[in-house]
Write an enzyme that holds these catalytic residues in place. Structure first.
Site, short mmCIF file in Angstrom:
data_model
loop_
_atom_site.label_atom_id
_atom_site.label_comp_id
_atom_site.label_asym_id
_atom_site.label_seq_id
_atom_site.Cartn_x
_atom_site.Cartn_y
_atom_site.Cartn_z
N GLN A 153 11.86 4.95 -7.31
CA GLN A 153 11.07 3.76 -6.94
C GLN A 153 10.02 3.48 -8.01
O GLN A 153 9.60 4.37 -8.72
CB GLN A 153 10.42 3.98 -5.58
CG GLN A 153 11.47 4.14 -4.48
CD GLN A 153 10.86 4.23 -3.09
OE1 GLN A 153 9.86 3.61 -2.79
NE2 GLN A 153 11.49 5.02 -2.24
N ARG B 35 -4.54 11.57 -4.40
CA ARG B 35 -3.91 12.88 -4.13
C ARG B 35 -4.94 13.99 -4.41
O ARG B 35 -5.03 14.97 -3.67
CB ARG B 35 -2.68 13.07 -5.02
CG ARG B 35 -1.52 12.18 -4.65
CD ARG B 35 -0.25 12.58 -5.39
NE ARG B 35 -0.14 12.06 -6.73
CZ ARG B 35 0.49 10.94 -7.06
NH1 ARG B 35 1.07 10.20 -6.11
NH2 ARG B 35 0.56 10.53 -8.31
N ALA C 245 9.14 6.65 9.76
CA ALA C 245 7.77 7.09 10.04
C ALA C 245 7.19 6.36 11.26
O ALA C 245 6.36 6.93 11.98
CB ALA C 245 6.89 6.88 8.82
N ASP D 167 0.85 6.36 3.74
CA ASP D 167 0.96 5.62 2.47
C ASP D 167 2.24 4.77 2.50
O ASP D 167 3.18 5.02 1.72
CB ASP D 167 0.97 6.60 1.29
CG ASP D 167 0.94 5.89 -0.05
OD1 ASP D 167 0.52 4.72 -0.09
OD2 ASP D 167 1.35 6.50 -1.06
N CYS E 207 -0.97 -1.11 0.17
CA CYS E 207 -0.74 -1.44 -1.24
C CYS E 207 -0.23 -2.88 -1.41
O CYS E 207 0.37 -3.21 -2.42
CB CYS E 207 0.19 -0.44 -1.91
SG CYS E 207 1.85 -0.47 -1.25
N1 SAH Z 1 2.82 8.70 -1.10
C1 SAH Z 1 3.87 8.59 -2.07
C2 SAH Z 1 4.33 7.17 -2.28
C3 SAH Z 1 4.82 6.46 -1.04
S1 SAH Z 1 5.71 5.00 -1.34
C4 SAH Z 1 3.44 9.25 -3.38
O1 SAH Z 1 2.25 9.56 -3.56
O2 SAH Z 1 4.30 9.47 -4.23
C5 SAH Z 1 6.35 4.61 0.21
C6 SAH Z 1 7.52 5.49 0.66
O3 SAH Z 1 7.84 5.13 2.00
C7 SAH Z 1 8.81 5.32 -0.13
O4 SAH Z 1 9.24 6.57 -0.58
C8 SAH Z 1 9.83 4.77 0.89
O5 SAH Z 1 11.14 5.31 0.71
C9 SAH Z 1 9.25 5.26 2.18
N2 SAH Z 1 9.58 4.48 3.38
C10 SAH Z 1 9.74 3.14 3.49
N3 SAH Z 1 9.93 2.80 4.79
C11 SAH Z 1 9.88 3.95 5.51
C12 SAH Z 1 9.97 4.25 6.89
N4 SAH Z 1 10.15 3.28 7.80
N5 SAH Z 1 9.85 5.53 7.28
C13 SAH Z 1 9.65 6.52 6.37
N6 SAH Z 1 9.55 6.29 5.05
C14 SAH Z 1 9.65 5.02 4.62
#
Ligand code: SAH
Length: 390
Positions: free
Chosen positions: A196, A208, A276, A293, A333
């Site tokens: 991504q 983080r 999630a 996030d 974001c």
């Molecule tokens: N916190 C991460 C970045 C998160 S980006 C870091 O620091 O690297 C958002 C993420 O949410 C992506 O990996 C995407 O695949 C995931 N995502 C999108 N929709 C989702 C859902 N409904 N349930 C769980 N994960 C999801």
């Protein structure tokens, strides 16, 4: 290419805003629709600025300079050196991976360049900068001397400009399938070709680090975990248990590999492939820290109302799951939701969750993702560290 503004429409440009919308333009020289660079004049014919011309975009011109300087390789070298100096000042020696160019924030609209160790990954988002690719790549090569420069120009703004995706090697070697990167003494594997964004969420580095300062002996629920960025920092800090929830199988596989690389032991059940939203709703176990996030839930202005409902849902259930004294680190974001609106949504979530909540800290972009004060639209990442009082 010459662009003349309508009468009285020069104000934002004079104040340093980099965008000219199609509605502000009186006429554009029709002979050179294919030009990359446009000269911008006010309605009386006074020269104002020089910018990238994007014939199919609502944002018709993105200003590169307010000086009468040539847009050539030495122009890009100067801009890139300035961008590099900022990163050197704030980031070294903590990481070998960071954003080298953040579009408008570095006065290089439409261009994103991320460094992953010895490789650069570029995104040319608009028609104007796309036409100058060669000179940009030359300037990047001579300044950074990377092993390779890879292009990931796809999606989002490019679709709006009717530009087809463009992906592949621009110079030097193709990056390996996984690039090992170092961030604050933690190793990660990034899939810069297919992952991504450009492979890793470089923009969350400082947030983080904030989590790692809080996570010792804590139980952490990391929602929307991607490749385990927040989780790894919590584990490094000595968290008791870290549960990651993520919908992408390949992201979770990479999280596992990165944890192994650092010697973190994490049970399979704590790398959870799940939605999630449903997970949070059905979860009953309380945790010390929850990280939320999610990806951008509003890609355009019209999505904001629906997104507000989703952000509220997530934050309500996250607050519900916090132990007394627990902490919620929550992010948005989407550039279409302001910090003010995001905070109001979270307030609504707190009220519905029946919790009285303190804001401990507001967080945002790290130094390698600078925002131009003249272009607040470039600010997309906002976060809140919250603590329920009871
Ligand atoms: N916190 C991460 C970045 C998160 S980006 C870091 O620091 O690297 C958002 C993420 O949410 C992506 O990996 C995407 O695949 C995931 N995502 C999108 N929709 C989702 C859902 N409904 N349930 C769980 N994960 C999801």
């Amino acid at each position: 290419m010459k662009v003349f503004l309508k009468k009285g429409r020069e104000g934002p440009i004079l104040r340093g805003h980099p965008w000219i919308f199609s509605g502000a333009i009186e006429k554009a020289d029709p002979d050179s629709e294919d030009a990359a660079v446009a000269e911008v004049f006010d309605s009386r014919g006074n020269w104002l600025a020089r910018g990238l011309y994007n014939p199919k975009s609502q944002i018709r011109v993105r200003i590169l300079t307010w000086e009468k300087e040539e847009i050539d390789s030495s122009f890009f070298s100067r801009r890139l050196s300035q961008a590099a100096a900022l990163r050197e000042r704030f980031l070294f020696p903590y990481t070998n991976s960071y954003r080298v160019v953040n579009g408008e924030g570095d006065l290089l609209p439409g261009l994103v360049v991320d460094r992953y160790g010895d490789f650069l990954v570029c995104q040319f988002f608009t028609a104007g900068i796309d036409k100058l690719k060669e000179v940009v790549v030359d300037a990047l090569s001579s300044l950074f001397k990377p092993k390779g420069i890879y292009e990931r120009s796809e999606g989002g703004v490019r679709d709006e400009e009717e530009l087809p995706p463009s992906v592949g090697v621009l110079a030097g070697e193709e990056p390996p399938e996984l690039v090992r990167i170092e961030e604050n003494q933690i190793s990660f594997l990034a899939d810069v070709r297919k992952g991504q964004k450009t492979g890793f969420f470089l923009d969350q580095r400082d947030n983080r680090a904030l989590l790692s300062s809080l996570a010792r002996d804590m139980t952490v629920l990391n929602c929307f975990a991607y490749t385990g960025g927040f989780a790894a920092y919590a584990l490094k800090a000595g968290a008791k248990r870290v549960i990651s929830v993520e919908s992408s199988r390949s992201a979770l596989d990479l999280a596992r590999q990165s944890f192994d690389l650092n010697g973190f032991s994490v049970a399979d059940q704590d790398l959870l492939r799940a939605d999630a939203f449903s997970y949070l709703k059905s979860c009953t176990e309380q945790r010390d820290i929850v990280v939320l996030d999610p990806p951008s839930l509003a890609h355009k202005r019209g999505d904001v109302a629906a997104a507000a409902g989703s952000y509220k849902f997530l934050n309500l259930h996250a607050l519900r799951l916090l132990k007394p004294g627990g902490l919620l680190l929550t992010f948005c974001c989407s550039q279409h939701l302001s910090l003010d609106l995001f905070q109001k949504i979270v307030f609504g979530a707190a009220v519905d969750a029946g919790r009285r909540v303190q804001i401990i800290k507001r967080v945002g972009h790290p130094p390698d993702h600078p925002v131009s004060l003249h272009h607040p639209e470039g600010e997309y990442l906002k976060g809140l560290l919250l603590q329920p009082l009871e």
